[in-house]
Write a protein that holds these residues in place. Structure first.
Motif, PDB file in Angstrom:
ATOM      1  N   ASN A  99     -41.632 -11.446  31.502  1.00 27.52           N
ATOM      2  CA  ASN A  99     -40.280 -11.822  31.561  1.00 27.52           C
ATOM      3  C   ASN A  99     -39.461 -11.837  30.350  1.00 27.52           C
ATOM      4  O   ASN A  99     -39.811 -12.718  29.542  1.00 27.52           O
ATOM      5  CB  ASN A  99     -40.205 -13.119  32.370  1.00 27.52           C
ATOM      6  CG  ASN A  99     -38.570 -13.695  32.795  1.00 27.52           C
ATOM      7  OD1 ASN A  99     -37.597 -12.770  32.730  1.00 27.52           O
ATOM      8  ND2 ASN A  99     -38.447 -14.652  33.244  1.00 27.52           N
ATOM      9  N   SER A 100     -38.376 -10.921  30.084  1.00 25.02           N
ATOM     10  CA  SER A 100     -37.708 -11.036  28.857  1.00 25.02           C
ATOM     11  C   SER A 100     -36.849 -12.237  28.789  1.00 25.02           C
ATOM     12  O   SER A 100     -36.055 -12.501  29.732  1.00 25.02           O
ATOM     13  CB  SER A 100     -36.936  -9.631  28.672  1.00 25.02           C
ATOM     14  OG  SER A 100     -36.076  -9.884  27.576  1.00 25.02           O
ATOM     15  N   ARG A 101     -37.115 -12.794  27.745  1.00 23.73           N
ATOM     16  CA  ARG A 101     -36.215 -14.162  27.666  1.00 23.73           C
ATOM     17  C   ARG A 101     -34.974 -13.963  26.698  1.00 23.73           C
ATOM     18  O   ARG A 101     -34.362 -14.900  26.139  1.00 23.73           O
ATOM     19  CB  ARG A 101     -36.785 -15.359  27.176  1.00 23.73           C
ATOM     20  CG  ARG A 101     -37.692 -15.964  28.560  1.00 23.73           C
ATOM     21  CD  ARG A 101     -38.890 -16.850  27.969  1.00 23.73           C
ATOM     22  NE  ARG A 101     -39.450 -17.273  29.172  1.00 23.73           N
ATOM     23  CZ  ARG A 101     -40.803 -16.448  29.531  1.00 23.73           C
ATOM     24  NH1 ARG A 101     -40.891 -15.530  28.849  1.00 23.73           N
ATOM     25  NH2 ARG A 101     -41.396 -17.082  30.521  1.00 23.73           N
ATOM     26  N   TYR A 102     -34.757 -12.756  26.150  1.00 23.50           N
ATOM     27  CA  TYR A 102     -33.905 -12.447  25.314  1.00 23.50           C
ATOM     28  C   TYR A 102     -32.565 -12.052  25.861  1.00 23.50           C
ATOM     29  O   TYR A 102     -32.356 -11.044  26.524  1.00 23.50           O
ATOM     30  CB  TYR A 102     -34.530 -11.076  24.368  1.00 23.50           C
ATOM     31  CG  TYR A 102     -33.684 -10.799  23.187  1.00 23.50           C
ATOM     32  CD1 TYR A 102     -33.410 -11.509  22.021  1.00 23.50           C
ATOM     33  CD2 TYR A 102     -32.835  -9.645  23.301  1.00 23.50           C
ATOM     34  CE1 TYR A 102     -32.641 -11.411  21.222  1.00 23.50           C
ATOM     35  CE2 TYR A 102     -31.833  -9.489  21.985  1.00 23.50           C
ATOM     36  CZ  TYR A 102     -31.977 -10.274  21.015  1.00 23.50           C
ATOM     37  OH  TYR A 102     -31.162 -10.106  20.145  1.00 23.50           O
ATOM     38  N   LYS A 103     -31.550 -12.954  25.556  1.00 25.93           N
ATOM     39  CA  LYS A 103     -30.328 -12.626  26.498  1.00 25.93           C
ATOM     40  C   LYS A 103     -29.305 -11.957  25.898  1.00 25.93           C
ATOM     41  O   LYS A 103     -28.316 -11.452  26.070  1.00 25.93           O
ATOM     42  CB  LYS A 103     -30.077 -14.116  26.872  1.00 25.93           C
ATOM     43  CG  LYS A 103     -30.838 -14.759  27.581  1.00 25.93           C
ATOM     44  CD  LYS A 103     -30.104 -16.147  28.042  1.00 25.93           C
ATOM     45  CE  LYS A 103     -31.493 -16.669  29.028  1.00 25.93           C
ATOM     46  NZ  LYS A 103     -31.426 -18.206  29.226  1.00 25.93           N
ATOM     47  N   ASN A 104     -29.429 -12.168  24.170  1.00 31.25           N
ATOM     48  CA  ASN A 104     -28.101 -11.664  23.437  1.00 31.25           C
ATOM     49  C   ASN A 104     -28.625 -10.195  23.061  1.00 31.25           C
ATOM     50  O   ASN A 104     -28.866  -9.883  21.797  1.00 31.25           O
ATOM     51  CB  ASN A 104     -27.884 -12.554  22.446  1.00 31.25           C
ATOM     52  CG  ASN A 104     -27.474 -13.931  22.756  1.00 31.25           C
ATOM     53  OD1 ASN A 104     -26.767 -13.740  23.940  1.00 31.25           O
ATOM     54  ND2 ASN A 104     -27.990 -14.883  22.066  1.00 31.25           N
ATOM     55  N   THR A 105     -28.391  -9.283  23.818  1.00 31.86           N
ATOM     56  CA  THR A 105     -28.976  -7.883  23.402  1.00 31.86           C
ATOM     57  C   THR A 105     -28.480  -7.176  22.159  1.00 31.86           C
ATOM     58  O   THR A 105     -28.838  -6.446  21.646  1.00 31.86           O
ATOM     59  CB  THR A 105     -29.200  -6.916  24.580  1.00 31.86           C
ATOM     60  OG1 THR A 105     -27.895  -6.711  25.170  1.00 31.86           O
ATOM     61  CG2 THR A 105     -30.108  -7.357  25.629  1.00 31.86           C
ATOM     62  N   ASN A 106     -27.260  -7.645  22.242  1.00 33.73           N
ATOM     63  CA  ASN A 106     -26.325  -7.033  21.062  1.00 33.73           C
ATOM     64  C   ASN A 106     -25.822  -8.045  19.986  1.00 33.73           C
ATOM     65  O   ASN A 106     -24.897  -7.976  19.593  1.00 33.73           O
ATOM     66  CB  ASN A 106     -24.942  -6.510  21.628  1.00 33.73           C
ATOM     67  CG  ASN A 106     -25.212  -5.395  22.665  1.00 33.73           C
ATOM     68  OD1 ASN A 106     -26.363  -4.418  22.211  1.00 33.73           O
ATOM     69  ND2 ASN A 106     -24.635  -4.805  23.344  1.00 33.73           N
ATOM     70  N   GLU A 107     -26.612  -9.144  19.859  1.00 36.29           N
ATOM     71  CA  GLU A 107     -26.386 -10.334  18.899  1.00 36.29           C
ATOM     72  C   GLU A 107     -26.139  -9.485  17.587  1.00 36.29           C
ATOM     73  O   GLU A 107     -27.191  -8.796  16.789  1.00 36.29           O
ATOM     74  CB  GLU A 107     -27.781 -11.224  18.921  1.00 36.29           C
ATOM     75  CG  GLU A 107     -27.215 -12.389  18.047  1.00 36.29           C
ATOM     76  CD  GLU A 107     -28.369 -13.486  18.272  1.00 36.29           C
ATOM     77  OE1 GLU A 107     -28.826 -13.870  17.054  1.00 36.29           O
ATOM     78  OE2 GLU A 107     -28.817 -13.667  19.234  1.00 36.29           O
ATOM     79  N   GLY A 108     -25.154  -9.510  16.655  1.00 40.29           N
ATOM     80  CA  GLY A 108     -25.010  -9.397  15.441  1.00 40.29           C
ATOM     81  C   GLY A 108     -24.483  -7.953  15.059  1.00 40.29           C
ATOM     82  O   GLY A 108     -24.181  -7.589  14.148  1.00 40.29           O
ATOM     83  N   ILE A 109     -24.181  -7.424  16.363  1.00 38.56           N
ATOM     84  CA  ILE A 109     -23.639  -6.024  16.393  1.00 38.56           C
ATOM     85  C   ILE A 109     -22.040  -6.143  16.867  1.00 38.56           C
ATOM     86  O   ILE A 109     -21.986  -6.639  17.912  1.00 38.56           O
ATOM     87  CB  ILE A 109     -24.327  -5.056  17.440  1.00 38.56           C
ATOM     88  CG1 ILE A 109     -25.603  -4.848  16.798  1.00 38.56           C
ATOM     89  CG2 ILE A 109     -23.583  -3.713  17.366  1.00 38.56           C
ATOM     90  CD1 ILE A 109     -26.870  -4.107  17.720  1.00 38.56           C
ATOM     91  N   LYS A 111     -18.466  -5.375  18.454  1.00 40.92           N
ATOM     92  CA  LYS A 111     -18.080  -4.794  19.997  1.00 40.92           C
ATOM     93  C   LYS A 111     -17.616  -3.124  19.439  1.00 40.92           C
ATOM     94  O   LYS A 111     -17.016  -3.311  18.553  1.00 40.92           O
ATOM     95  CB  LYS A 111     -17.153  -5.654  20.558  1.00 40.92           C
ATOM     96  CG  LYS A 111     -16.888  -5.076  21.819  1.00 40.92           C
ATOM     97  CD  LYS A 111     -16.016  -6.052  22.710  1.00 40.92           C
ATOM     98  CE  LYS A 111     -15.893  -5.703  24.312  1.00 40.92           C
ATOM     99  NZ  LYS A 111     -15.237  -6.617  24.871  1.00 40.92           N
ATOM    100  N   GLY A 112     -18.024  -2.574  20.280  1.00 39.77           N
ATOM    101  CA  GLY A 112     -17.597  -0.909  20.065  1.00 39.77           C
ATOM    102  C   GLY A 112     -18.194  -0.236  19.166  1.00 39.77           C
ATOM    103  O   GLY A 112     -18.016   0.975  18.658  1.00 39.77           O
ATOM    104  N   TYR A 113     -19.255  -0.936  18.485  1.00 37.76           N
ATOM    105  CA  TYR A 113     -19.987  -0.152  17.345  1.00 37.76           C
ATOM    106  C   TYR A 113     -20.641   1.082  17.791  1.00 37.76           C
ATOM    107  O   TYR A 113     -21.350   1.114  18.818  1.00 37.76           O
ATOM    108  CB  TYR A 113     -21.101  -1.144  16.896  1.00 37.76           C
ATOM    109  CG  TYR A 113     -21.956  -0.402  15.943  1.00 37.76           C
ATOM    110  CD1 TYR A 113     -21.409  -0.133  14.633  1.00 37.76           C
ATOM    111  CD2 TYR A 113     -23.231   0.032  15.952  1.00 37.76           C
ATOM    112  CE1 TYR A 113     -22.439   0.636  13.546  1.00 37.76           C
ATOM    113  CE2 TYR A 113     -24.161   0.551  15.198  1.00 37.76           C
ATOM    114  CZ  TYR A 113     -23.563   0.865  13.948  1.00 37.76           C
ATOM    115  OH  TYR A 113     -24.303   1.600  13.022  1.00 37.76           O
TER     116      TYR A 113
END
Length: 141
Positions: A99-109, A111-113
Motif C-alpha cells: 500500500n503506497s503511503r506516498y501522497k505527494n507525488t509531485n512534491e517539490g515540482i 505546477k505545469g513543469y
C-alpha cells in the motif's frame, strides 16, 4: 515455456491465492481463491492485471506478503495436474501487495513543469575549445 515444450498450451489461465495466514481464503485447501484470467489464447504475449477489476469476489486485497499466482494450461487445470512429456507444468509465483503511503507525488515540482521542455545543460564544443585556447595563451576569460 521453452524450446523444449513440444506441445505448447492452446489456452492458459491465471489464478491467485491469498497468503496462508490472512484468513481470507474460503477454502484453505484449494489452490486458487480467484481467477485473474481464464483461457487466454491466440497471439497474446502480454496480460495486464488490473487489481481493481479482477480481484477476489467479496474480499479486498490488502497489504501482505505471501500471495501466490498460478499459471497453468487451461485444458488440464491447476490441481493434481501432472504434465506429459513436452508440456508445461503449472507454475507458481510468490508476490507481495504493498500500500503506497506516498501522497505527494509531485512534491517539490512546480505546477505545469514539463521535463521535455527543460533547458539543455550541454555545453557547445566551441565554447570549451575557445576557453582552453585562451587559457593556454594566458588570456583570461
Amino acid at each position: 515455456y521453452s524450446n523444449y515444450t513440444l506441445r505448447p498450451p492452446k489456452k492458459i489461465s491465471i489464478c491467485g491465492k491469498f497468503p496462508k495466514d490472512s484468513k481470507k481464503s474460503k477454502d484453505p485447501a484449494a489452490l486458487c481463491d480467484w481467477d485473474i484470467a481464464v483461457n487466454i489464447s491466440g497471439t497474446l504475449s502480454k496480460y495486464t492485471w488490473d487489481t481493481l477489476v479482477k480481484s477476489a469476489p467479496g474480499v479486498a486485497f490488502s497489504e501482505d506478503k505471501g500471495y501466490l499466482l498460478y499459471l497453468y494450461d487451461s485444458d488440464f487445470g491447476v490441481s493434481n495436474y501432472v504434465p506429459g512429456a513436452g508440456r508445461i507444468p503449472p507454475s507458481q509465483f510468490w508476490f507481495n501487495m504493498y500500500n503506497s503511503r506516498y501522497k505527494n507525488t509531485n512534491e517539490g515540482i512546480q505546477k505545469g513543469y514539463d521535463p521535455s521542455a527543460a533547458h539543455s545543460l550541454s555545453v557547445q564544443l566551441w565554447i570549451v575549445a575557445t576557453a582552453v585556447i585562451l587559457g593556454v595563451l594566458g588570456i583570461g576569460v
